[in-house]
Design a protein around this motif. Structure first.
Motif, PDB file in Angstrom:
ATOM      1  N   HIS A   9       0.836  -1.110  -0.040  1.00 53.48           N
ATOM      2  CA  HIS A   9      -0.114  -0.015   0.019  1.00 53.48           C
ATOM      3  C   HIS A   9       0.777   1.377   0.060  1.00 53.48           C
ATOM      4  CE1 HIS A   9      -2.943  -2.851   0.678  1.00 53.48           C
ATOM      5  NE2 HIS A   9      -2.970  -3.208   1.719  1.00 53.48           N
ATOM      6  N   ALA A  10       1.588   1.397  -1.034  1.00 54.58           N
ATOM      7  CA  ALA A  10       2.622   2.482  -1.063  1.00 54.58           C
ATOM      8  C   ALA A  10       2.910   2.656  -2.686  1.00 54.58           C
ATOM      9  CB  ALA A  10       3.844   2.404  -0.459  1.00 54.58           C
ATOM     10  N   THR A  11       3.281   4.067  -3.223  1.00 53.38           N
ATOM     11  CA  THR A  11       3.441   3.971  -4.743  1.00 53.38           C
ATOM     12  C   THR A  11       4.917   3.375  -4.923  1.00 53.38           C
ATOM     13  OG1 THR A  11       4.630   5.977  -4.354  1.00 53.38           O
ATOM     14  CG2 THR A  11       2.279   6.144  -4.703  1.00 53.38           C
ATOM     15  N   PRO A  12       4.920   2.887  -6.270  1.00 50.99           N
ATOM     16  CA  PRO A  12       6.436   2.378  -6.791  1.00 50.99           C
ATOM     17  C   PRO A  12       7.668   3.566  -6.367  1.00 50.99           C
ATOM     18  CG  PRO A  12       4.886   2.056  -8.417  1.00 50.99           C
ATOM     19  CD  PRO A  12       4.161   3.144  -7.497  1.00 50.99           C
ATOM     20  N   ALA A  95       3.110  -0.756 -10.891  1.00 53.43           N
ATOM     21  CA  ALA A  95       2.130   0.170 -10.081  1.00 53.43           C
ATOM     22  C   ALA A  95       0.892  -0.491 -10.519  1.00 53.43           C
ATOM     23  CB  ALA A  95       2.174   1.556 -10.894  1.00 53.43           C
ATOM     24  N   ILE A  96      -0.115  -0.386  -9.485  1.00 55.41           N
ATOM     25  CA  ILE A  96      -1.324  -1.006  -9.313  1.00 55.41           C
ATOM     26  C   ILE A  96      -2.318   0.289  -8.675  1.00 55.41           C
ATOM     27  CG2 ILE A  96      -3.054  -2.764  -8.728  1.00 55.41           C
ATOM     28  CD1 ILE A  96      -0.926  -4.740  -8.573  1.00 55.41           C
ATOM     29  N   GLY A  97      -2.754   1.236  -9.398  1.00 53.84           N
ATOM     30  CA  GLY A  97      -3.057   2.471  -8.868  1.00 53.84           C
ATOM     31  C   GLY A  97      -2.217   3.234  -8.095  1.00 53.84           C
ATOM     32  N   ALA A  98      -2.586   3.374  -6.864  1.00 54.89           N
ATOM     33  CA  ALA A  98      -1.706   4.058  -6.075  1.00 54.89           C
ATOM     34  C   ALA A  98      -0.835   3.134  -5.222  1.00 54.89           C
ATOM     35  CB  ALA A  98      -2.508   4.894  -5.097  1.00 54.89           C
TER      36      ALA A  98
END
Length: 144
Positions: A9-12, A95-98
């Motif tokens: 639950h974090a961006t790349p 990336a999967i969304g955010a």
């Protein structure tokens, strides 16, 4: 080769920030005990982390070198832990969304570890990298 994946639950970019801070390596990599030094150019190709593996007082000083890197997307490492051997570790960020799907592919490539029967290697690396990804998630999500 053994593969593990985890959605974080974090961006790349946030995950890459953790990967690119060499001093955090023993915090998220199972087996790494402490950092002795980090090359100034980490995580550029050819740069190294100088770490110890094992448990005190049975520590072995070794290093991990970047073989390939695409910032924010992937890194390939040659991780050394002699006398056990060396492994090729490829970490991909998708990336999967955010959020980020992080995948680790690992294979022992030299030394006694490379002689382990494939089923034994898969079981031990699967367990180790499940915990490694959990630790990476805790850090990246904490910074998010």
């Amino acid at each position: 080769m053994t593969q593990n994946s985890r959605q974080i639950h974090a961006t790349p970019e946030q995950v890459w920030t953790v990967l690119s801070d060499g001093w955090l390596y023993p915090v998220w990599v199972v087996g790494a005990s402490r950092m002795r030094d980090v090359d100034d150019t980490w995580p550029a190709v050819g740069s190294r982390l100088h770490h110890s593996v094992g448990v005190w007082p049975l520590l072995v000083d070794d290093n991990t070198e970047v073989v390939d890197a695409t910032p924010g997307m992937s890194i390939t490492l040659r991780a050394r832990a002699w006398p056990v051997g060396e492994a090729r570790v490829h970490i991909r960020l998708e990336a999967i969304g955010a959020e980020t799907l992080v995948t680790i592919d690992e294979k022992a490539v030299s030394g006694p570890g490379a002689l382990a029967p494939p089923p034994l290697e898969r079981v031990t690396l699967k367990w180790r990298n499940t915990e490694t990804l959990q630790r990476l998630a805790f850090i990246a999500e904490g910074k998010a």
